[in-house]
Design a protein around this motif. Structure first.
Motif, short mmCIF file in Angstrom:
data_model
loop_
_atom_site.label_atom_id
_atom_site.label_comp_id
_atom_site.label_asym_id
_atom_site.label_seq_id
_atom_site.Cartn_x
_atom_site.Cartn_y
_atom_site.Cartn_z
N TRP A 1 0.87 -1.32 -0.03
CA TRP A 1 -0.06 0.20 -0.11
C TRP A 1 0.98 1.13 0.03
O TRP A 1 0.39 2.21 -0.74
N ALA A 2 1.88 1.27 0.93
CA ALA A 2 2.83 2.40 0.85
C ALA A 2 3.63 2.63 -0.46
O ALA A 2 3.66 3.69 -0.99
N LYS B 1 3.14 6.08 -2.92
CA LYS B 1 4.44 6.64 -3.45
C LYS B 1 4.34 6.74 -4.99
O LYS B 1 4.69 7.67 -5.48
N GLU B 2 3.72 5.81 -5.69
CA GLU B 2 3.90 5.77 -6.98
C GLU B 2 2.75 6.76 -7.57
O GLU B 2 2.79 7.32 -8.59
N GLN B 3 1.52 6.82 -6.66
CA GLN B 3 0.64 7.78 -7.25
C GLN B 3 1.01 9.17 -7.12
O GLN B 3 0.87 10.14 -7.84
N GLN B 4 1.78 9.49 -5.83
CA GLN B 4 2.39 10.67 -5.56
C GLN B 4 3.32 11.12 -6.69
O GLN B 4 3.25 12.23 -7.20
N LEU B 5 4.27 10.02 -7.17
CA LEU B 5 5.21 10.67 -8.04
C LEU B 5 4.27 10.69 -9.40
O LEU B 5 5.07 11.67 -10.32
#
Length: 68
Positions: free
Chosen positions: A38-39, A43-47
């Motif tokens: 999930w973490a 991070k992938e979505q934020q990037l």
């Protein structure tokens, strides 16, 4: 909330080995794996969000240096 997780014999053996090597329960190993995945997704979505804002600003530069 209770949940049934169906694993193959091989997956169950791997889970049991991980649990034994870390001194944790199989349930705890699964919860940690879920939290880790999930973490990483967050991070992938934020990037992705950052890149969608930043890349258009530098697109002409990237085109000139040939990185796109």
């Amino acid at each position: 909330m209770a949940m049934t997780l169906r694993l193959t014999d091989e997956e169950n053996e791997h889970l049991a080995e991980l649990a034994a090597s870390e001194g944790r329960s199989k349930q705890e190993i699964m919860r940690l794996a879920l939290a880790d995945r999930w973490a990483r997704l967050q991070k992938e979505q934020q990037l992705g969000e950052v890149l969608s804002r930043v890349l258009p600003r530098y697109q002409s530069l990237l085109d000139r240096i040939g990185t796109t």
